[in-house]
Design an enzyme around this catalytic site. Structure first.
Site, PDB file in Angstrom:
ATOM      1  N   ASN A 104     -16.229  -0.537   0.880  1.00 36.46           N
ATOM      2  CA  ASN A 104     -15.990  -1.656   1.691  1.00 36.46           C
ATOM      3  C   ASN A 104     -14.650  -1.397   2.690  1.00 36.46           C
ATOM      4  O   ASN A 104     -14.332  -0.151   2.728  1.00 36.46           O
ATOM      5  CB  ASN A 104     -15.464  -2.682   0.876  1.00 36.46           C
ATOM      6  CG  ASN A 104     -14.250  -2.455   0.003  1.00 36.46           C
ATOM      7  OD1 ASN A 104     -13.558  -1.263  -0.061  1.00 36.46           O
ATOM      8  ND2 ASN A 104     -13.167  -3.291   0.020  1.00 36.46           N
ATOM      9  N   CYS A 106     -12.088  -1.586   3.588  1.00 40.24           N
ATOM     10  CA  CYS A 106     -10.563  -0.981   3.198  1.00 40.24           C
ATOM     11  C   CYS A 106     -10.480   0.383   2.185  1.00 40.24           C
ATOM     12  O   CYS A 106      -9.523   0.800   1.863  1.00 40.24           O
ATOM     13  CB  CYS A 106      -9.206  -2.027   2.558  1.00 40.24           C
ATOM     14  SG  CYS A 106      -9.102  -3.314   3.806  1.00 40.24           S
ATOM     15  N   GLU A 108     -11.343   0.529  -1.028  1.00 38.45           N
ATOM     16  CA  GLU A 108     -11.010   0.501  -2.633  1.00 38.45           C
ATOM     17  C   GLU A 108     -12.156   0.588  -3.328  1.00 38.45           C
ATOM     18  O   GLU A 108     -12.199   0.725  -4.660  1.00 38.45           O
ATOM     19  CB  GLU A 108     -10.102  -0.619  -2.968  1.00 38.45           C
ATOM     20  CG  GLU A 108     -10.531  -2.049  -2.630  1.00 38.45           C
ATOM     21  CD  GLU A 108     -10.121  -2.439  -1.349  1.00 38.45           C
ATOM     22  OE1 GLU A 108     -10.381  -3.642  -1.124  1.00 38.45           O
ATOM     23  OE2 GLU A 108      -9.997  -1.634  -0.443  1.00 38.45           O
TER      24      GLU A 108
END
Length: 327
Positions: A104, A106, A108
């Site tokens: 995704n 970001c 994570e």
């Protein structure tokens, strides 16, 4: 997240693609790193850039590694590109027939093609309670209850969600239903440790984190297995590794940065240590207003020791790189 593998012929250009601020924005970039590349770096070996079995260039693996590291730290690089260790990701990927490629925005959570990013986070600081003797402790009983409610909540989001890509809406929904991937994380770890008067980098903190996060993972998985019995497991669970069979969700936990949501909760983001006890925030409403952000836990400690946080003192701490050391 835009990811390019470390052996791609365009990797050098990709590493530099965000050096000019404003040319590429609104998404993050990372390099897909293999164990083979890291061994080449360690042994100071050559590295081949290739595509479709054709070698386009050979260079020192260390030179490529230094280029990535330099850009991640240099002004204008924005802390990018990041490293995504693909072989490590495969170790926890539920399906042996698939391989994770990207994450995704970001970074994570690894996602399959068109898979939904269904994340949430609980505030560790909110579980710090005071006993009859006035000592602070972590309420693991309430922690368990909240985790199991949160897993149910995130699972329900998959069913109630309006998927954003109109021309791929049905594909997104079908894939999300087949895997039911969710990610419950945390925020406020630094605040919780400060409240408990445990140093973030201490052995005591490491032991506390191991104990707390083991319970976190255990409770989340218990909740997913219970939902699997109640509502049925994710559709592709028979194709997954044995440890995932019978669960409602192919993934349950994800430690996200929680940058904005942690500000709403007045705690520090994710599992990070305090970047600064006093930081500055600029509003994006056009006013250009800048204000100080101060940890609530730090405020409480100052009140405890009768230290007044005047604007002058906040400025002093901020200019000391957010630290009270040597003040």
């Amino acid at each position: 997240m835009a990811v390019m593998n470390i052996d791609h012929p365009d990797i050098e250009e990709f590493i530099d693609c965000k050096r000019s601020e404003g040319e590429i924005s609104e998404y993050n970039i990372s390099v897909g790193i293999s164990d083979l590349f890291m061994k080449a770096v360690e042994n100071d070996e050559n590295w081949e850039l290739k595509f479709d079995n054709k070698i386009y260039k050979t260079l020192k693996a260390k030179d490529l590694f230094r280029k990535i590291s330099h850009n991640a730290w240099a002004d204008g690089g924005g802390g990018e590109p990041g490293f995504i260790f693909l072989n490590t990701a495969k170790k926890t990927w539920p399906f042996s027939s698939e391989e994770p490629d990207t994450t995704n925005p970001c970074g994570e959570q690894f996602l399959g093609y068109y898979e939904a990013c269904d994340l949430g986070a609980i505030n560790l600081y909110s579980f710090i309670k005071k006993n009859h003797d006035g000592e602070y402790y972590f309420d693991y009983k309430e922690f368990e209850w909240v985790i199991k409610i949160a897993i149910r909540f995130l699972d329900n989001v998959l069913d109630l969600n309006n998927y954003p890509l109109k021309y791929r809406n049905e594909i997104c929904r079908k894939i999300s239903m087949r895997h039911r991937r969710i990610g419950l994380g945390i925020m406020g770890l630094a605040d919780a440790l400060m409240k408990l008067e445990i140093g973030y980098d201490s052995d005591k903190a490491i032991n506390w984190i191991e104990q707390t996060f083991s319970k976190f993972h255990e409770y989340a998985n218990e909740a997913s297995f219970a939902l699997g019995s109640e509502k049925g497991p994710f559709i592709d669970h028979q194709d997954a590794l044995d440890i995932f069979k019978g669960r409602r969700n192919c993934a349950t936990t994800t430690i996200a940065p929680t940058g904005t949501t942690s500000m709403i909760a007045s705690v520090w983001g994710g599992c990070e240590p305090f970047f600064g006890l006093v930081t500055k925030k600029k509003t994006t409403d056009g006013s250009g207003h800048i204000y100080y952000m101060v940890s609530e836990t730090f405020k409480e400690l100052c009140n405890k020791y009768e230290i007044e946080l005047t604007n002058e003192r906040l400025t002093e701490i901020y200019e000391n790189k957010g630290s009270v050391k040597n003040l």
